[in-house]
Write a protein that holds these residues in place. Structure first.
Motif, PDB file in Angstrom:
ATOM      1  N   PRO A   1       0.827  -1.208   0.000  1.00 13.71           N
ATOM      2  CA  PRO A   1       0.000   0.000   0.000  1.00 13.71           C
ATOM      3  C   PRO A   1       0.865   1.262   0.000  1.00 13.71           C
TER       4      PRO A   1
ATOM      5  N   TRP B   1      -2.470  13.107   1.126  1.00 20.53           N
ATOM      6  CA  TRP B   1      -1.472  12.228   1.748  1.00 20.53           C
ATOM      7  C   TRP B   1      -0.577  13.015   2.695  1.00 20.53           C
TER       8      TRP B   1
ATOM      9  N   ALA C   1      -8.181  -2.450  -3.725  1.00 19.82           N
ATOM     10  CA  ALA C   1      -8.590  -1.628  -2.582  1.00 19.82           C
ATOM     11  C   ALA C   1      -8.183  -2.266  -1.264  1.00 19.82           C
TER      12      ALA C   1
ATOM     13  N   GLU D   1      -5.112  -0.961   0.271  1.00 13.95           N
ATOM     14  CA  GLU D   1      -5.331   0.400   0.755  1.00 13.95           C
ATOM     15  C   GLU D   1      -6.117   0.408   2.059  1.00 13.95           C
TER      16      GLU D   1
ATOM     17  N   ALA E   1      -3.763   0.459   4.872  1.00  9.13           N
ATOM     18  CA  ALA E   1      -3.171   1.794   5.012  1.00  9.13           C
ATOM     19  C   ALA E   1      -4.190   2.767   5.592  1.00  9.13           C
TER      20      ALA E   1
ATOM     21  N   TYR F   1      -2.950  -8.042   0.286  1.00  8.00           N
ATOM     22  CA  TYR F   1      -3.167  -7.615  -1.091  1.00  8.00           C
ATOM     23  C   TYR F   1      -3.046  -8.803  -2.040  1.00  8.00           C
TER      24      TYR F   1
ATOM     25  N   ARG G   1      -4.167   4.558  -7.429  1.00  9.50           N
ATOM     26  CA  ARG G   1      -4.543   3.786  -6.257  1.00  9.50           C
ATOM     27  C   ARG G   1      -5.312   4.617  -5.252  1.00  9.50           C
ATOM     28  N   GLU G   2      -5.634   5.813  -5.578  1.00  6.14           N
ATOM     29  CA  GLU G   2      -6.367   6.635  -4.625  1.00  6.14           C
ATOM     30  C   GLU G   2      -7.734   6.949  -5.195  1.00  6.14           C
TER      31      GLU G   2
END
Lengths: 306, 350
Positions: A150, A243, B241, B244, B247, B288, B329-330
């Motif tokens: 991640p 971020w 996802a 993430e 995170a 993941y 990825r966001e």
């Protein structure tokens, strides 16, 4: 450093030009201009929001007369008023002034992050895309692996590495960490753009007529990849702001007393029940700017697709 | 089918190995003197004997490749070394923190999927254009609000404002709701964006029009054709996802003061406990990789053409990597999303 300064403004200028284009094309009567505005008002507001944030970052002194750092114990936790628009914090500092100066930290951090990502990503992506072969495969596999960790955790790891060496976190290392982690996205995009342009007839013609690789990259590859890259830059600016704010919120980015939007939210948390504005205003600043970059990016990518 | 499974499994193992190598280089090899720093730190109060044990354990007196080899073999046995702050093993610490985080991320994923399905359907099928527009803008809005802001607002609203849920974690299911919604919104943003777009593109395909012209209703077309065709990219994204989510759990757990992987990470960060941080990175990579493996296994059930690649006439399956490249990825990063054109999945005509 020049790249850093240019990045946000170029993302900003594009839609303004677009707006001017659209207006001049439809200028003949005022009703068509009104119609253009009617379908693009979200874009216009977004550009305005981003422009304000950019001005805050560039000339904060023009927007506020209060010092964002000087402590005044007589002014603790005042509610918003005509004197202090967004109220004051625990140390009597004007919140509006801290948000204005905070734009500098947040936008500078985001610009550094995106500049690092664009630079690293472009070099890697261009090499992979242009030369292909084993190097291309190896680079792309490496990126796959990086994507399996991640991004935010990777950024945290890089920041910790830096802190372990120097003993303190900071805005710039956090920004560089975010930039390095997001460079994979740019590498991918640039590679696919290079592959696309490379396969075109005009590049083949240029190769046949003896143009050097450098000349082809400069005259064909870069101009033809700019539109999609700029749209990705716009959206990545927003992501970098989030971020970096999140890193600062966790204590891994900007350090007090520097006014940074994530840090302002973190500071205001303790007083949210009774003095909600301390969280609300910096949070609104983040959301507004990130939304604006999203809208601008979407418009740019639509134009690029045309 | 078997060769497909084996191939996917091999790929998953390879990615995991590479992720281990990256995390080893980044967190073990690069700051080789982290252990020395800790030993020399007067606050740590490590005796010379203990220091010798530590140095020998981490093999800091041996060449790098030897350290890597023995660390990799130990990792395969589930031994990730010791925390630098308390004597416990990394596996023990991560194992203790995992259940709470799994409960949070699991429920958050459920919320995220439900939110995105609701948004996808309303943004495409609501009878009023203004409702479609407003709901259609939710994904971009969700993606623009930092998770910690969502968390703070929900905490304030539900715990202190409405007093519906306890402000601190007491282990109950109710205490899990607000953090799960927070994290769910984070995941819902990209999922809803992709689902909305892919429903739209699936509806525009000829097969949908053929079905409609034969008299099928909207609900029937959606159930029998559109849903299946639009769920592939969403499934791919779901795999992406999941990394993430961990995170995001770091931030969410910090806001709600919940124990778990996130708190472990924040603690490890503040004490520069690199072995623990490496353990967290590995767990995230493992999550993941295994979720993507499961997603890969699920593809053939949704679209059998995945197995018969050679016979495909048009279209291109959206592999995890293709989607990752297109959308980043966001949540907010959806500039160039082009849902791949594909043939309608096999279906019977009404």
């Amino acid at each position: 450093m020049s790249i850093i300064a240019v990045e946000p403004s170029s993302a900003d200028r594009e839609p303004l030009n677009g707006a001017a284009d659209g207006a001049s094309r439809t200028a003949p009567s005022s009703t068509t201009a009104a119609r253009w505005f009617g379908s693009h008002w979200v874009l216009v507001i977004s550009v305005a929001v981003f422009a304000v944030a950019l001005l805050w970052a560039l000339v904060p002194g023009a927007f506020t007369r209060y010092d964002p750092i000087a402590i005044d114990n007589g002014l603790k936790l005042r509610p918003p008023s005509a004197e202090h628009w967004f109220g004051t914090d625990l140390l009597g500092r004007d919140l509006y002034s801290r948000i204005v100066y905070g734009a500098r930290a947040s936008l500078l951090g985001a610009s550094i992050a995106v500049a690092v990502a664009v630079f690293v990503g472009s070099v890697l992506g261009a090499i992979a895309g242009w030369f292909g072969g084993l190097g291309d495969t190896a680079l792309m596999r490496l990126i796959d692996v990086l994507l399996s960790i991640p991004g935010f955790l990777l950024a945290i790891s890089i920041v910790v590495l830096y802190t372990a060496r120097t003993g303190h976190a900071g805005l710039v290392p956090a920004a560089i960490a975010v930039g390095l982690t997001t460079s994979a996205t740019f590498a991918r995009l640039i590679r696919s753009e290079v592959l696309r342009v490379r396969a075109s007839n005009y590049v083949e013609a240029a190769i046949t007529s003896g143009a050097t690789t450098f000349a082809i990259v400069r005259r064909h590859v870069i101009p033809n990849s700019v539109a999609t890259t700029v749209s990705l830059i716009a959206v990545q600016l927003g992501i970098a702001i989030i971020w970096i704010a999140s890193l600062s919120f966790l204590g891994l980015g900007a350090q007090p007393p520097e006014p940074e939007w994530g840090l302002l939210v973190s500071d205001g948390r303790k007083y949210i029940a009774t003095r909600g504005w301390l969280v609300l205003f910096p949070a609104l600043a983040i959301v507004a700017v990130v939304l604006a970059t999203n809208v601008i990016s979407r418009h740019l990518s639509k134009r690029a697709a045309r | 089918m078997r060769s497909y499974v084996l191939k996917r499994f091999g790929q998953a193992a390879l990615v995991l190995w590479a992720a281990y190598t990256v995390s080893f280089l980044l967190l073990s090899a690069l700051p080789g003197d982290a252990v020395h720093n800790r030993i020399q730190n007067p606050e740590a109060q490590i005796s010379p004997d203990q220091a010798q044990v530590l140095i020998e354990y981490y093999g800091l007196d041996r060449p790098l490749w030897e350290q890597y080899g023995s660390a990799l073999i130990a990792a395969l046995r589930g031994d990730l070394g010791y925390s630098l702050t308390d004597g416990r093993t990394v596996t023990e610490l991560v194992g203790a923190a995992l259940p709470s985080t799994l409960a949070l991320t699991g429920l958050a994923l459920l919320f995220g999927v439900v939110f995105s399905i609701l948004i996808g359907i309303v943004a495409n099928y609501a009878p009023w254009p203004s409702v479609r527009d407003v709901v259609g803008s939710f994904p971009a809005l969700f993606g623009s609000i930092p998770t910690f802001v969502v968390g703070i607002l929900l905490l304030q609203l539900f715990s202190f404002g409405l007093r519906l849920i306890p402000a601190s974690d007491d282990g109950s299911f109710v205490a899990l709701l607000a953090p799960a919604v927070t994290l769910g919104i984070l995941v819902a943003a990209p999922l809803a964006q992709v689902f909305t777009t892919s429903i739209r593109s699936a509806r525009a395909q000829p097969f949908a029009r053929v079905l409609q012209s034969r008299g099928a209703g909207q609900a029937y077309v959606f159930r029998r054709g559109v849903l299946r065709n639009s769920s592939m990219p969403v499934l791919t994204l779901l795999g992406l996802a999941c990394g993430e989510l961990i995170a995001g759990a770091v931030v969410t757990e910090a806001v709600f003061a919940r124990p778990g992987i996130g708190q472990l990470t924040v603690g490890a960060v503040s004490t520069q406990d690199l072995p623990v941080l490496q353990g967290v990175v590995l767990v995230a990579a493992l999550a993941y990789v295994s979720v993507n493996f499961v997603v890969d296994l699920a593809y053939p059930f949704i679209d059998p053409r995945v197995l018969t690649k050679g016979q495909r006439t048009t279209g291109r399956r959206a592999g995890p990597i293709a989607v990752a490249g297109a959308i980043d990825r966001e949540p907010a990063a959806l500039p160039n999303l082009r849902v791949p054109r594909r043939l309608p999945v096999e279906m019977s005509m009404p």
